[in-house]
Design a protein around this motif. Structure first.
Motif, PDB file in Angstrom:
ATOM      1  N   LEU A 175       0.829  -1.200   0.000  1.00 21.29           N
ATOM      2  CA  LEU A 175       0.000   0.000   0.000  1.00 21.29           C
ATOM      3  C   LEU A 175       0.869   1.256   0.000  1.00 21.29           C
ATOM      4  CD1 LEU A 175      -2.689   1.544   0.312  1.00 21.29           C
ATOM      5  CD2 LEU A 175      -2.498   1.184   2.784  1.00 21.29           C
ATOM      6  N   VAL A 176       1.908   1.260   0.816  1.00 20.28           N
ATOM      7  CA  VAL A 176       2.812   2.417   0.869  1.00 20.28           C
ATOM      8  C   VAL A 176       3.431   2.679  -0.499  1.00 20.28           C
ATOM      9  CG1 VAL A 176       4.933   3.317   1.879  1.00 20.28           C
ATOM     10  CG2 VAL A 176       3.286   2.100   3.325  1.00 20.28           C
ATOM     11  N   VAL A 177       3.859   1.622  -1.170  1.00 22.52           N
ATOM     12  CA  VAL A 177       4.467   1.781  -2.493  1.00 22.52           C
ATOM     13  C   VAL A 177       3.453   2.333  -3.487  1.00 22.52           C
ATOM     14  CG1 VAL A 177       5.512   0.544  -4.429  1.00 22.52           C
ATOM     15  CG2 VAL A 177       6.147  -0.034  -2.086  1.00 22.52           C
ATOM     16  N   LEU A 178       2.235   1.837  -3.433  1.00 20.44           N
ATOM     17  CA  LEU A 178       1.207   2.287  -4.370  1.00 20.44           C
ATOM     18  C   LEU A 178       0.761   3.718  -4.112  1.00 20.44           C
ATOM     19  CD1 LEU A 178      -1.008  -0.936  -4.563  1.00 20.44           C
ATOM     20  CD2 LEU A 178       0.584  -0.060  -6.286  1.00 20.44           C
ATOM     21  N   MET A 179       1.068   4.251  -2.956  1.00 16.00           N
ATOM     22  CA  MET A 179       0.716   5.635  -2.677  1.00 16.00           C
ATOM     23  C   MET A 179       1.632   6.622  -3.401  1.00 16.00           C
ATOM     24  SD  MET A 179      -1.997   5.531  -0.941  1.00 16.00           S
ATOM     25  CE  MET A 179      -2.299   4.111  -2.003  1.00 16.00           C
ATOM     26  N   LEU A 180       2.801   6.167  -3.843  1.00 16.81           N
ATOM     27  CA  LEU A 180       3.751   7.081  -4.499  1.00 16.81           C
ATOM     28  C   LEU A 180       3.171   7.714  -5.769  1.00 16.81           C
ATOM     29  CD1 LEU A 180       7.079   5.107  -3.967  1.00 16.81           C
ATOM     30  CD2 LEU A 180       6.346   7.195  -2.800  1.00 16.81           C
ATOM     31  N   PRO A 181       2.608   6.938  -6.708  1.00 17.24           N
ATOM     32  CA  PRO A 181       2.028   7.595  -7.881  1.00 17.24           C
ATOM     33  C   PRO A 181       0.797   8.440  -7.548  1.00 17.24           C
ATOM     34  CG  PRO A 181       1.584   5.233  -7.935  1.00 17.24           C
ATOM     35  CD  PRO A 181       2.576   5.467  -6.838  1.00 17.24           C
ATOM     36  N   VAL A 182       0.028   8.016  -6.531  1.00 15.82           N
ATOM     37  CA  VAL A 182      -1.114   8.824  -6.111  1.00 15.82           C
ATOM     38  C   VAL A 182      -0.629  10.168  -5.583  1.00 15.82           C
ATOM     39  CG1 VAL A 182      -3.059   8.951  -4.504  1.00 15.82           C
ATOM     40  CG2 VAL A 182      -2.481   6.775  -5.589  1.00 15.82           C
ATOM     41  N   LEU A 183       0.421  10.123  -4.773  1.00 18.51           N
ATOM     42  CA  LEU A 183       1.017  11.346  -4.246  1.00 18.51           C
ATOM     43  C   LEU A 183       1.481  12.245  -5.380  1.00 18.51           C
ATOM     44  CD1 LEU A 183       2.100  12.928  -1.746  1.00 18.51           C
ATOM     45  CD2 LEU A 183       4.215  11.636  -2.013  1.00 18.51           C
ATOM     46  N   LEU A 184       2.120  11.637  -6.371  1.00 20.47           N
ATOM     47  CA  LEU A 184       2.652  12.411  -7.493  1.00 20.47           C
ATOM     48  C   LEU A 184       1.548  13.136  -8.244  1.00 20.47           C
ATOM     49  CD1 LEU A 184       4.883  13.204  -9.491  1.00 20.47           C
ATOM     50  CD2 LEU A 184       4.410  11.059 -10.699  1.00 20.47           C
ATOM     51  N   VAL A 185       0.480  12.420  -8.573  1.00 21.25           N
ATOM     52  CA  VAL A 185      -0.589  13.023  -9.359  1.00 21.25           C
ATOM     53  C   VAL A 185      -1.266  14.152  -8.585  1.00 21.25           C
ATOM     54  CG1 VAL A 185      -2.848  12.592 -10.406  1.00 21.25           C
ATOM     55  CG2 VAL A 185      -0.979  10.975 -10.757  1.00 21.25           C
ATOM     56  N   SER A 186      -1.502  13.948  -7.295  1.00 20.15           N
ATOM     57  CA  SER A 186      -2.160  14.986  -6.504  1.00 20.15           C
ATOM     58  C   SER A 186      -1.261  16.196  -6.306  1.00 20.15           C
ATOM     59  CB  SER A 186      -2.605  14.426  -5.148  1.00 20.15           C
ATOM     60  OG  SER A 186      -1.510  13.902  -4.425  1.00 20.15           O
ATOM     61  N   VAL A 233      10.050  10.966  -7.019  1.00 18.91           N
ATOM     62  CA  VAL A 233       8.908  10.221  -6.481  1.00 18.91           C
ATOM     63  C   VAL A 233       8.774   8.866  -7.159  1.00 18.91           C
ATOM     64  CG1 VAL A 233       6.393  10.199  -6.258  1.00 18.91           C
ATOM     65  CG2 VAL A 233       7.655  12.293  -5.786  1.00 18.91           C
ATOM     66  N   LEU A 234       9.023   8.825  -8.464  1.00 17.31           N
ATOM     67  CA  LEU A 234       8.790   7.591  -9.214  1.00 17.31           C
ATOM     68  C   LEU A 234       9.963   6.619  -9.192  1.00 17.31           C
ATOM     69  CD1 LEU A 234       6.840   8.987 -12.292  1.00 17.31           C
ATOM     70  CD2 LEU A 234       5.952   7.670 -10.368  1.00 17.31           C
ATOM     71  N   VAL A 235      11.160   7.086  -8.927  1.00 20.17           N
ATOM     72  CA  VAL A 235      12.309   6.169  -8.861  1.00 20.17           C
ATOM     73  C   VAL A 235      12.121   5.107  -7.764  1.00 20.17           C
ATOM     74  CG1 VAL A 235      14.765   6.007  -8.291  1.00 20.17           C
ATOM     75  CG2 VAL A 235      13.976   7.686  -9.961  1.00 20.17           C
ATOM     76  N   PRO A 236      11.737   5.472  -6.524  1.00 20.53           N
ATOM     77  CA  PRO A 236      11.488   4.424  -5.512  1.00 20.53           C
ATOM     78  C   PRO A 236      10.386   3.454  -5.934  1.00 20.53           C
ATOM     79  CG  PRO A 236      11.650   6.575  -4.475  1.00 20.53           C
ATOM     80  CD  PRO A 236      11.592   6.818  -5.945  1.00 20.53           C
ATOM     81  N   LEU A 237       9.383   3.944  -6.651  1.00 25.56           N
ATOM     82  CA  LEU A 237       8.320   3.064  -7.123  1.00 25.56           C
ATOM     83  C   LEU A 237       8.875   1.991  -8.054  1.00 25.56           C
ATOM     84  CD1 LEU A 237       5.268   2.381  -7.568  1.00 25.56           C
ATOM     85  CD2 LEU A 237       5.339   3.983  -9.481  1.00 25.56           C
ATOM     86  N   LEU A 238       9.751   2.394  -8.955  1.00 32.52           N
ATOM     87  CA  LEU A 238      10.313   1.440  -9.917  1.00 32.52           C
ATOM     88  C   LEU A 238      11.181   0.390  -9.228  1.00 32.52           C
ATOM     89  CD1 LEU A 238      11.254   3.953 -12.761  1.00 32.52           C
ATOM     90  CD2 LEU A 238       9.384   2.297 -12.764  1.00 32.52           C
ATOM     91  N   ILE A 239      11.772   0.749  -8.096  1.00 31.11           N
ATOM     92  CA  ILE A 239      12.629  -0.195  -7.374  1.00 31.11           C
ATOM     93  C   ILE A 239      11.802  -1.120  -6.485  1.00 31.11           C
ATOM     94  CG2 ILE A 239      14.450  -0.385  -5.626  1.00 31.11           C
ATOM     95  CD1 ILE A 239      15.544   2.294  -6.659  1.00 31.11           C
ATOM     96  N   LEU A 240      10.825  -0.573  -5.765  1.00 35.86           N
ATOM     97  CA  LEU A 240      10.119  -1.333  -4.732  1.00 35.86           C
ATOM     98  C   LEU A 240       8.903  -2.097  -5.244  1.00 35.86           C
ATOM     99  CD1 LEU A 240      10.267   1.310  -1.844  1.00 35.86           C
ATOM    100  CD2 LEU A 240      11.670  -0.742  -2.111  1.00 35.86           C
ATOM    101  N   ALA A 241       8.250  -1.603  -6.278  1.00 31.61           N
ATOM    102  CA  ALA A 241       7.030  -2.274  -6.746  1.00 31.61           C
ATOM    103  C   ALA A 241       7.275  -3.726  -7.158  1.00 31.61           C
ATOM    104  CB  ALA A 241       6.399  -1.476  -7.888  1.00 31.61           C
ATOM    105  N   PRO A 242       8.345  -4.039  -7.909  1.00 27.83           N
ATOM    106  CA  PRO A 242       8.562  -5.446  -8.259  1.00 27.83           C
ATOM    107  C   PRO A 242       8.820  -6.343  -7.044  1.00 27.83           C
ATOM    108  CG  PRO A 242       9.814  -4.004  -9.723  1.00 27.83           C
ATOM    109  CD  PRO A 242       9.303  -3.154  -8.608  1.00 27.83           C
TER     110      PRO A 242
END
Length: 512
Positions: A25-36, A187-196
């Motif tokens: 859930l924390v990882v998925l909040m990153l793109p939500v944070l970015l868009v908002s 914001v998106l770099v951690p998403l690319l690392i942690l999501a997989p």
């Protein structure tokens, strides 16, 4: 198996998740944070962009609307493709593209360039948002946990909105407006690392074939309708307004008929037969129109009428944005005990009070009243959005989570477009009608002053003296006169959302 049976089976088979689910859930909040953050920062960066790139009033609206317009047209398509090819995969592709295009937007030399970059961001943003919400649906199969996860998801929009003005204000005071777009990269770099590592892949186990005709029809429905509404708001009821709307509605009819006949439809139209699903979507739509419309004019009022810097204007809205987060989380236990047909209308009473206060809180001394009005608005929107988003997901079978999430996000982004286009367009038209150019202003400068409030402020500074001061006062008066009418329209939208909630969301309380 009927849709009701599918939903009952999904809830019965729900399992509670452990730490890994909450980490996802924390990882998925990153793109939500970015868009908002992106949405709020752009509203506050708009005066700087207007002064630097000198867009026309139509271009100024397009700078904001190009992104949600393209995104709204592609959300259903991307949600369906995520169901088929993998929602996590779609999320990662969208993250890479969004970061790259954001960097290009940061260095846009013209308004046209920036509009094109915003449109490209919409393509990749359409991959991000349905993926986050649909992945939550597949991860949190226990409804109590899912309700809390969605409250966090909805609150992250508010958190990003609260963070955006502060971070954006600091950036705008020390760097050019392009810096607000570069925030996407860290914001998106951690998403690319942690999501997989943390987010499990999910997809529809029985996807239908890809239907290019349905994809084209969905886009041909959304884009002309939104474009026509934009033209209506800016230029009035002419051929350029009603012809695209009629064309879009015609394509929409063909799209619906095709989905009803298909064995494996791109969008399961059975969802719309449920009053809860359709009602929650309309509440989302109207609530977002009210929120985005408010942010559009209050950001300009605080900076160009009250005279605050971008950072201080952002800080002025933090109390309201913070209350939006608190209300979104606090409503979770309330929604377990009381039905949504009561909770949502009661919450929207706060938003109604906020808009009515805005209607009478104009002028350079209106800072305190505007802060209080946004606190009330934030309480109502935060609670209503949490409940309605959860109802949309709860009304869809897990296998169709991507498509249902895409419909929910389409309502959100369409609301963002309409908030700027309709309320912003009405405000622009009223500003032009009310503005009286004082003597001593050259014709070319007067034309620039009529385009936007930012243009009038710049002209007033260039002219200087008593004529410049008179122009600035006239522009502020014209803008605030438009705000009063626009705020009353926003109040009407909130009332309509409350009525829809009270009449369609009955029986939606869950104790599972």
């Amino acid at each position: 198996m009927t849709l009701t049976q599918e939903l009952s089976l999904a809830d019965a088979q729900g399992r509670r998740v452990g730490w890994r689910g909450w980490a996802a859930l924390v990882v998925l909040m990153l793109p939500v944070l970015l868009v908002s953050v992106d949405n709020t920062v752009l509203s506050f960066a708009l005066p700087s962009i207007a002064l630097d790139l000198e867009p026309t009033s139509t271009q100024q609206l397009w700078i904001i609307d190009a992104y949600p317009l393209v995104l709204a047209g592609l959300l259903v398509t991307m949600g369906t493709l995520g169901d088929r090819f993998g929602r996590r995969r779609m999320l990662l592709v969208g993250a890479v593209g969004f970061a790259a295009v954001s960097a290009l937007a940061a260095f846009a030399p013209t308004a046209a360039w920036l509009i094109a970059a915003r449109a490209a961001m919409g393509v990749f943003g359409a991959m991000l948002m349905p993926s986050t919400l649909s992945l939550l649906r597949s991860i949190f199969t226990d409804r109590d946990q899912r309700r809390l996860a969605i409250a966090v998801w909805a609150s992250m929009f508010s958190a990003g909105s609260a963070l955006g003005p502060i971070v954006g204000g600091v950036l705008l005071e020390h760097f050019s407006w392009g810096s607000v777009f570069l925030m996407a990269v860290p914001v998106l770099v951690p998403l690319l690392i942690l999501a997989p590592l943390l987010v499990p892949e999910s997809r529809d186990p029985h996807p239908g074939r890809i239907d290019p005709i349905s994809i084209a029809l969905s886009m041909a429905t959304m884009i002309p309708v939104v474009y026509g509404i934009k033209e209506l708001a800016v230029h009035g009821f002419g051929v350029s307004a009603w012809l695209p709307v009629l064309a879009g509605l015609g394509f929409g009819v063909v799209f619906v008929r095709r989905q009803l006949r298909a064995k494996s439809p791109m969008l399961d139209m059975r969802l719309f037969r449920q009053g809860t699903f359709s009602g929650a979507l309309l509440v989302n739509l109207l609530s977002v129109i009210a929120l985005v419309g408010f942010l559009f004019f209050v950001a300009q009022h605080l900076q160009l009428v009250v005279g605050l810097s971008p950072m201080h204007a952002g800080l002025a809205l933090v109390p309201g944005l913070a209350m939006m987060i608190v209300a979104g989380l606090a409503v979770v236990p309330i929604a377990k005990k009381w039905p949504a047909r009561i909770v949502v209308p009661v919450a929207l009473v706060f938003s109604l009070a906020g808009y009515l206060a805005v209607a009478f809180a104009t002028g350079p001394d209106s800072l305190g009243a505007l802060v209080g009005a946004f606190v009330a608005l934030g309480i109502g929107i935060g609670a209503a959005e949490t409940v309605s988003n959860e109802l949309v997901l709860a009304s869809a079978p897990p296998a169709k989570a991507g498509a249902a999430s895409a419909v929910s996000e389409t309502a959100y982004e369409l609301g963002a477009v309409l908030g700027t286009t309709v309320l912003g367009g009405i405000l622009t038209a009223l500003y032009r009608a009310e503005l009286v150019i004082p003597d001593g202003i050259p014709d070319a400068a007067a034309d620039a002053a009529r385009e936007t409030l930012a243009g009038a402020v710049q002209v007033a500074g260039d002219v200087g003296g008593s004529a410049g001061m008179a122009l600035q006062e006239a522009a502020a008066h014209a803008f605030d006169a438009g705000v009063t009418v626009t705020a009353l329209i926003g109040a009407g939208l909130v009332v309509l959302a409350g009525v829809i909630a009270a009449t369609t969301l009955g029986g939606s309380r869950s104790t599972s």
